[in-house]
Design a protein around this motif. Structure first.
Motif, PDB file in Angstrom:
ATOM      1  N   GLY A   1      -6.896   0.838  -1.570  1.00  0.00           N
ATOM      2  CA  GLY A   1      -8.284   0.391  -1.466  1.00  0.00           C
ATOM      3  C   GLY A   1      -8.889  -0.004  -2.799  1.00  0.00           C
ATOM      4  O   GLY A   1      -9.711  -0.914  -2.878  1.00  0.00           O
ATOM      5  N   ALA A   2      -8.460   0.683  -3.861  1.00  0.00           N
ATOM      6  CA  ALA A   2      -9.016   0.415  -5.191  1.00  0.00           C
ATOM      7  C   ALA A   2      -8.297  -0.701  -5.932  1.00  0.00           C
ATOM      8  O   ALA A   2      -8.755  -1.131  -6.997  1.00  0.00           O
ATOM      9  N   THR A   3      -7.192  -1.185  -5.376  1.00  0.00           N
ATOM     10  CA  THR A   3      -6.421  -2.223  -6.076  1.00  0.00           C
ATOM     11  C   THR A   3      -6.194  -3.424  -5.160  1.00  0.00           C
ATOM     12  O   THR A   3      -6.979  -4.358  -5.152  1.00  0.00           O
ATOM     13  N   ILE A   4      -5.135  -3.381  -4.379  1.00  0.00           N
ATOM     14  CA  ILE A   4      -4.717  -4.534  -3.585  1.00  0.00           C
ATOM     15  C   ILE A   4      -5.794  -4.982  -2.610  1.00  0.00           C
ATOM     16  O   ILE A   4      -6.128  -6.169  -2.542  1.00  0.00           O
ATOM     17  N   ALA A   5      -6.359  -4.044  -1.839  1.00  0.00           N
ATOM     18  CA  ALA A   5      -7.377  -4.423  -0.854  1.00  0.00           C
ATOM     19  C   ALA A   5      -8.585  -5.054  -1.535  1.00  0.00           C
ATOM     20  O   ALA A   5      -9.113  -6.069  -1.063  1.00  0.00           O
ATOM     21  N   LYS A   6      -8.992  -4.483  -2.639  1.00  0.00           N
ATOM     22  CA  LYS A   6     -10.150  -5.023  -3.372  1.00  0.00           C
ATOM     23  C   LYS A   6      -9.851  -6.434  -3.884  1.00  0.00           C
ATOM     24  O   LYS A   6     -10.671  -7.339  -3.746  1.00  0.00           O
ATOM     25  N   LEU A   7      -8.683  -6.616  -4.461  1.00  0.00           N
ATOM     26  CA  LEU A   7      -8.298  -7.925  -4.973  1.00  0.00           C
ATOM     27  C   LEU A   7      -8.288  -8.961  -3.853  1.00  0.00           C
ATOM     28  O   LEU A   7      -8.826 -10.067  -4.005  1.00  0.00           O
ATOM     29  N   LEU A   8      -7.701  -8.605  -2.707  1.00  0.00           N
ATOM     30  CA  LEU A   8      -7.588  -9.561  -1.614  1.00  0.00           C
ATOM     31  C   LEU A   8      -8.925  -9.846  -0.941  1.00  0.00           C
ATOM     32  O   LEU A   8      -9.164 -10.963  -0.492  1.00  0.00           O
TER      33      LEU A   8
ATOM     34  N   PRO B   1      -4.678  -5.743   7.405  1.00  0.00           N
ATOM     35  CA  PRO B   1      -5.633  -6.834   7.172  1.00  0.00           C
ATOM     36  C   PRO B   1      -6.869  -6.294   6.452  1.00  0.00           C
ATOM     37  O   PRO B   1      -7.056  -5.073   6.339  1.00  0.00           O
ATOM     38  N   GLY B   2      -7.697  -7.186   5.989  1.00  0.00           N
ATOM     39  CA  GLY B   2      -8.923  -6.774   5.312  1.00  0.00           C
ATOM     40  C   GLY B   2      -9.849  -6.018   6.246  1.00  0.00           C
ATOM     41  O   GLY B   2      -9.736  -6.088   7.470  1.00  0.00           O
TER      42      GLY B   2
END
Length: 192
Positions: free
Chosen positions: A88-95, A122-123
């Motif tokens: 949540g703090a890396t990949i999800a935020k970036l996407l 998914p987001g």
């Protein structure tokens, strides 16, 4: 990244990682878009690599098992809450912020979003949903890959189980530990 470094140290390198995509966007993004469209060319995608970890590879474990039925697979795992918080703090935020990215980054981010969404993430998911899907993904991998070809592995276990699974000697020195959140943001921002 820790597992990538470990595999390379053990002689299973170079090891393919999302970093390889990021470092050659023009060549590698179309390869993964082809895989997303059901037209992978695994030989070309992995040319020059002896192993692979991370997304986008993790999103295609079924297809890769079908293409490489004798291969060994490593399911790198950890506690679902720790994984969900980190994701949540890396990949999800970036996407989630991919629409605001610089133009050269957008195709990579769209491909990454497609692979990760296809993997069940998914987001817009809550941490609880991410944890449930993380556990479901792990179970699906365990159901797909025969037990004799699958190592369920936590980096904190160190060298012993990995080396036993790969039938290699345990090297001197500590197991590589890297890929914290700061390193992730350093990589995607180009070290700036």
């Amino acid at each position: 990244m820790s597992l990538k470094l470990a595999l390379e140290q053990l002689g299973f390198g170079p090891c393919y990682h999302m970093e390889a995509v990021f470092n050659d966007l023009e060549k590698r993004v179309p390869q993964w878009n082809d895989a997303l469209a059901g037209r992978p060319d695994w030989g070309k995608t992995f040319e020059g690599f002896d192993s692979g970890v991370d997304w986008p590879i993790a999103g295609f474990y079924e297809e890769l098992y079908a293409a490489y039925p004798e291969a060994k697979f490593i399911l790198s795992t950890r506690s679902p809450d720790s994984w969900a918080a980190s994701f949540g703090a890396t990949i999800a935020k970036l996407l989630e912020e991919r629409g605001m990215a610089a133009e050269p980054m957008k195709p990579w981010l769209e491909m990454a979003y497609g692979v990760i969404a296809r993997s069940g993430f998914p987001g817009g998911l809550s941490d609880a949903e991410r944890m449930a899907r993380f556990e479901a993904h792990n179970e699906a991998v365990k159901q797909t890959i025969p037990a004799g070809q699958l190592l369920v592995f936590e980096v904190k276990q160190g060298w012993e189980p990995l080396c036993r699974f790969l039938a290699v000697d345990v090297p001197q020195g500590p197991f590589p530990r890297t890929n914290d959140r700061a390193e992730f943001w350093d990589l995607v921002s180009g070290g700036q």
